[in-house]
Scaffold this motif. Structure first.
Motif, PDB file in Angstrom:
ATOM      1  N   ASN A 222      22.348 -16.731 -24.530  1.00 34.77           N
ATOM      2  CA  ASN A 222      21.961 -16.219 -23.946  1.00 34.77           C
ATOM      3  C   ASN A 222      20.502 -16.989 -22.491  1.00 34.77           C
ATOM      4  N   VAL A 223      20.131 -17.760 -23.781  1.00 29.16           N
ATOM      5  CA  VAL A 223      19.332 -18.384 -23.345  1.00 29.16           C
ATOM      6  C   VAL A 223      19.611 -19.898 -22.505  1.00 29.16           C
ATOM      7  N   TYR A 224      20.396 -20.116 -23.931  1.00 31.09           N
ATOM      8  CA  TYR A 224      21.016 -22.267 -24.076  1.00 31.09           C
ATOM      9  C   TYR A 224      22.595 -21.863 -24.199  1.00 31.09           C
ATOM     10  N   GLU A 225      23.044 -22.902 -23.158  1.00 26.94           N
ATOM     11  CA  GLU A 225      24.258 -22.950 -23.523  1.00 26.94           C
ATOM     12  C   GLU A 225      25.126 -24.545 -23.280  1.00 26.94           C
ATOM     13  N   GLY A 226      26.149 -23.966 -24.044  1.00 28.22           N
ATOM     14  CA  GLY A 226      26.297 -25.404 -24.281  1.00 28.22           C
ATOM     15  C   GLY A 226      27.875 -26.073 -23.535  1.00 28.22           C
ATOM     16  N   LEU A 227      29.193 -27.075 -24.366  1.00 28.77           N
ATOM     17  CA  LEU A 227      29.791 -27.041 -23.067  1.00 28.77           C
ATOM     18  C   LEU A 227      30.661 -26.199 -22.528  1.00 28.77           C
ATOM     19  N   VAL A 228      31.038 -25.535 -23.470  1.00 31.82           N
ATOM     20  CA  VAL A 228      31.877 -24.639 -23.827  1.00 31.82           C
ATOM     21  C   VAL A 228      31.819 -23.442 -24.705  1.00 31.82           C
ATOM     22  N   GLN A 229      32.825 -22.399 -24.090  1.00 35.36           N
ATOM     23  CA  GLN A 229      32.225 -20.886 -24.633  1.00 35.36           C
ATOM     24  C   GLN A 229      33.657 -19.837 -25.098  1.00 35.36           C
ATOM     25  N   TYR A 230      33.988 -18.681 -25.513  1.00 34.45           N
ATOM     26  CA  TYR A 230      34.710 -18.551 -25.615  1.00 34.45           C
ATOM     27  C   TYR A 230      33.937 -16.868 -24.871  1.00 34.45           C
ATOM     28  N   GLU A 231      35.910 -16.886 -24.319  1.00 34.09           N
ATOM     29  CA  GLU A 231      35.697 -15.666 -23.079  1.00 34.09           C
ATOM     30  C   GLU A 231      35.589 -14.495 -23.822  1.00 34.09           C
ATOM     31  N   PRO A 232      33.967 -13.908 -23.476  1.00 35.41           N
ATOM     32  CA  PRO A 232      34.766 -12.097 -23.815  1.00 35.41           C
ATOM     33  C   PRO A 232      35.162 -11.250 -24.156  1.00 35.41           C
ATOM     34  N   GLY A 233      35.513 -11.193 -25.272  1.00 35.65           N
ATOM     35  CA  GLY A 233      36.337  -9.836 -25.471  1.00 35.65           C
ATOM     36  C   GLY A 233      37.919 -10.961 -26.016  1.00 35.65           C
ATOM     37  N   SER A 234      37.781 -11.986 -26.470  1.00 37.25           N
ATOM     38  CA  SER A 234      38.805 -12.916 -26.319  1.00 37.25           C
ATOM     39  C   SER A 234      38.724 -14.185 -27.643  1.00 37.25           C
ATOM     40  N   THR A 235      39.940 -15.300 -27.256  1.00 35.23           N
ATOM     41  CA  THR A 235      39.338 -16.454 -28.711  1.00 35.23           C
ATOM     42  C   THR A 235      39.956 -17.525 -27.515  1.00 35.23           C
ATOM     43  N   ARG A 236      40.056 -17.376 -25.922  1.00 37.19           N
ATOM     44  CA  ARG A 236      40.236 -18.117 -25.354  1.00 37.19           C
ATOM     45  C   ARG A 236      39.370 -19.168 -24.976  1.00 37.19           C
ATOM     46  N   ILE A 237      38.732 -20.163 -24.822  1.00 37.17           N
ATOM     47  CA  ILE A 237      38.235 -21.376 -24.690  1.00 37.17           C
ATOM     48  C   ILE A 237      37.911 -21.669 -22.939  1.00 37.17           C
ATOM     49  N   VAL A 238      37.592 -20.946 -22.599  1.00 35.17           N
ATOM     50  CA  VAL A 238      36.679 -21.811 -21.412  1.00 35.17           C
ATOM     51  C   VAL A 238      35.339 -22.491 -20.774  1.00 35.17           C
ATOM     52  N   GLY A 239      35.580 -23.168 -19.992  1.00 37.35           N
ATOM     53  CA  GLY A 239      34.151 -23.804 -19.884  1.00 37.35           C
ATOM     54  C   GLY A 239      32.890 -23.337 -19.173  1.00 37.35           C
ATOM     55  N   LEU A 240      32.263 -24.104 -20.183  1.00 38.94           N
ATOM     56  CA  LEU A 240      30.631 -23.218 -19.268  1.00 38.94           C
ATOM     57  C   LEU A 240      29.538 -24.711 -18.710  1.00 38.94           C
ATOM     58  N   LEU A 241      28.953 -25.742 -19.553  1.00 37.62           N
ATOM     59  CA  LEU A 241      28.479 -26.196 -18.811  1.00 37.62           C
ATOM     60  C   LEU A 241      29.489 -27.096 -18.297  1.00 37.62           C
ATOM     61  N   ALA A 242      30.584 -27.842 -18.946  1.00 33.38           N
ATOM     62  CA  ALA A 242      31.898 -27.963 -18.574  1.00 33.38           C
ATOM     63  C   ALA A 242      32.612 -27.697 -18.031  1.00 33.38           C
ATOM     64  N   GLN A 243      33.266 -28.342 -16.486  1.00 31.23           N
ATOM     65  CA  GLN A 243      33.656 -27.121 -15.803  1.00 31.23           C
ATOM     66  C   GLN A 243      35.335 -27.745 -15.719  1.00 31.23           C
ATOM     67  N   SER A 244      35.661 -29.056 -16.861  1.00 31.51           N
ATOM     68  CA  SER A 244      37.312 -29.186 -17.360  1.00 31.51           C
ATOM     69  C   SER A 244      36.967 -29.983 -18.052  1.00 31.51           C
ATOM     70  N   TRP A 245      38.356 -31.529 -19.029  1.00 30.63           N
ATOM     71  CA  TRP A 245      37.854 -31.125 -19.944  1.00 30.63           C
ATOM     72  C   TRP A 245      39.594 -32.548 -19.842  1.00 30.63           C
ATOM     73  N   GLU A 246      39.157 -33.560 -21.041  1.00 29.74           N
ATOM     74  CA  GLU A 246      41.271 -33.615 -21.074  1.00 29.74           C
ATOM     75  C   GLU A 246      40.953 -34.443 -22.331  1.00 29.74           C
ATOM     76  N   ILE A 247      41.611 -34.632 -23.386  1.00 32.59           N
ATOM     77  CA  ILE A 247      41.975 -35.414 -24.718  1.00 32.59           C
ATOM     78  C   ILE A 247      43.111 -35.766 -24.677  1.00 32.59           C
ATOM     79  N   SER A 248      42.824 -37.073 -25.326  1.00 28.39           N
ATOM     80  CA  SER A 248      43.345 -38.626 -25.222  1.00 28.39           C
ATOM     81  C   SER A 248      44.813 -38.008 -26.090  1.00 28.39           C
ATOM     82  N   ASP A 249      45.776 -38.809 -25.696  1.00 21.98           N
ATOM     83  CA  ASP A 249      46.764 -38.481 -26.378  1.00 21.98           C
ATOM     84  C   ASP A 249      46.846 -39.162 -28.287  1.00 21.98           C
ATOM     85  N   ASN A 250      45.835 -39.462 -28.404  1.00 25.51           N
ATOM     86  CA  ASN A 250      45.519 -39.769 -30.196  1.00 25.51           C
ATOM     87  C   ASN A 250      45.287 -38.290 -30.597  1.00 25.51           C
TER      88      ASN A 250
END
Length: 518
Positions: free
Chosen positions: A67-95
């Motif tokens: 709650n003092v520090y943040e990363g780019l992404v995080q797990y949503e409360p109550g879930s293992t779903r990954i959501v953005g935090l300091l990163a609002q979006s991202w892409e992964i290359s085909d490889n």
């Protein structure tokens, strides 16, 4: 209303208990006058070792740090779903080798420094390159670039579909003010200063750090996201659970986050309630090589005796579920769940034919749940003629069992992963080089399947392979999964939105989401 049960056999013990109760009432009287509805009071069982998000594997204090520090992404409360935090979006290359993160604009660190891609690169570099405890999270990141202030590009050495889970982990990399890092780097990469200080971007600031006494978080009034409900989080160190319970009943604290006795959960005093959610808290038995369980028939008999279906309700009431595989149930839902033998008479006959079987169970912790599970299993084993004993291992001893000349036959431990991807379970606890492969056992054919599964992005195919490898570890007598226990917090009525996450260690209330409510 339930009252605290004090021992009464000796006058001195009764006097101590009454004094303790009076102290709790006194605490209530003194705190009630100053306690405001916008202050949350939380006890910790253990002290905080370090507040450095890169250099310590804190468990009880994970939520405070996150709650003092943040990363780019995080797990949503109550879930293992990954959501953005300091990163609002991202892409992964085909490889699968390049991850491009687009950052949120307008964020500032607590010291007023602007957050940007350069700060991410510096923080990630500190964690990866400075020999810090949690550097392994970024071990596969071979290149980091900031094409502009709002973009971070990570290039991997090999495809790693679990990377986003690693970044979302409660111990995943966080972003620290580059100004603070430079200002307090005395040749140690600011590790000394960051033990007891913090400058992040989170919804709370670290306002007071009194080691062994108290910690205070203050709401970040300039926070870029939704403002927390509570103005202040007051954290005290109260190692004794009975003292925490007394203080909760007296109104001196607002919750007992962990270790509230399961036997007492069905009859809580008026004014208290429970928040319980499924969690990745699996109790497992790890088996040493050359134990009586190496005999397949003996192992089958022992499995019939310790079948958790026979004792899970006695140990945890409604707050646990039978393990369905060697992975936490929240992580992986197996097609063919692991099954324990159920023929008790056959188990007795096997032991009678085999002769005397003695087992020693080492308990990773003195926490009450360990002793309760061990007692129930020992009683069950006695019914088939197996003589078993248990003892609590010295602190840290579980991590050195592969070098112990006289280890227990079985280690009872919570084998919780550090992220929600099955790779984080298998490669930590089961494969030959796993950091928490407690007895150093190896099953190369299963390890090869784990390696294959770790390259897949198709979740269904991936999980099928992990399940297959897990069944092999179980069938080989390397690990015996028992039960998954819920994350259970007992608190004052009206406390809502605790934000518990399955991957977090138990009791880590999210101070950003918790609030008073109807």
């Amino acid at each position: 209303m339930q009252t605290y049960a004090c021992p009464t056999k000796q006058f001195t013990r009764r006097s101590f208990c009454l004094s303790t109760l009076m102290l709790a009432v006194s605490l209530h009287g003194s705190s009630a006058a100053v306690h405001a509805q916008d202050v949350l009071r939380i006890p910790y069982v253990a002290d905080i070792g370090t507040f450095d998000p890169d250099n310590g594997f804190e468990t009880g204090a994970v939520s405070a740090i996150n709650n003092v520090y943040e990363g780019l992404v995080q797990y949503e409360p109550g879930s293992t779903r990954i959501v953005g935090l300091l990163a609002q979006s991202w892409e992964i290359s085909d490889n699968g080798l390049t991850y491009t993160f687009h950052l949120i604009n307008g964020v500032k660190f607590h010291d007023g420094t602007a957050f940007n891609a350069g700060a991410v690169i510096e923080s990630f570099g500190r964690r990866r390159d400075r020999g810090l405890i949690l550097s392994y999270f970024l071990a596969n990141v071979k290149d980091m670039r900031a094409p502009d202030d709002s973009t971070v590009v990570l290039t991997l050495g090999h495809p790693q579909p679990s990377l986003l889970d690693a970044l979302s982990s409660p111990w995943g990399p966080k972003i620290i003010s580059p100004v603070a890092l430079a200002r307090h780097d005395n040749g140690d990469f600011a590790t000394t200063w960051l033990n007891e200080h913090a400058v992040g971007t989170g919804p709370f600031k670290l306002a007071e750090f009194k080691r062994g006494q108290r910690y205070v978080l203050e709401r970040n009034e300039d926070y870029w996201g939704d403002k927390p409900f509570f103005r202040q989080i007051f954290i005290s160190i109260v190692p004794d659970i009975s003292q925490q319970i007394l203080q909760l009943q007296a109104g001196a604290i607002d919750a007992v986050p962990i270790n509230y006795p399961f036997a007492q959960l069905t009859s809580l005093p008026a004014g208290l309630e429970i928040t319980a959610v499924p969690s990745m808290i699996p109790y497992d038995l790890f088996v040493k090589p050359n134990s009586p369980l190496d005999d397949a028939d003996v192992r089958k008999a022992i499995l019939a005796a310790i079948n958790p279906a026979l004792w899970v309700k006695d140990a945890f009431g409604e707050f646990a579920s039978l393990a369905r595989s060697v992975y936490p149930n929240v992580m992986l839902d197996p097609i063919n769940p692991i099954r324990f033998p159920t023929d008790f008479e056959a188990a007795k006959a096997t032991i009678a034919k085999h002769g005397v079987v003695n087992l020693v169970i080492g308990l990773h912790s003195a926490a009450p749940s360990y002793g309760r599970i061990a007692d129930l299993m020992i009683a069950q084993l006695a019914l088939i003629g197996v003589k078993a004993t248990a003892y609590v291992l010295p602190s840290g001893a579980a991590y050195n069992l592969k070098h112990d000349p006289n280890p227990p036959d079985l280690l009872l431990t919570i084998a919780g992963p550090d992220a929600a991807h099955p790779e984080n379970q298998a490669k930590v606890f089961f494969t030959k080089d796993g950091s928490l492969n407690f007895f150093g056992r190896a099953l190369p054919e299963a390890d090869a399947i784990v390696e294959e599964a770790g390259q897949l992005t198709d979740v269904k195919k991936r999980d099928a392979l992990y399940e297959r490898a897990g069944q092999m570890y179980f069938d080989a007598g390397i690990v015996i999964p028992l039960v998954d226990v819920d994350d259970v917090v007992v608190h004052v009525k009206g406390l809502k939105n605790l934000g518990l996450r399955p991957v977090n260690p138990p009791g880590n209330i999210d101070f950003a989401t918790v609030r008073w409510g109807p």
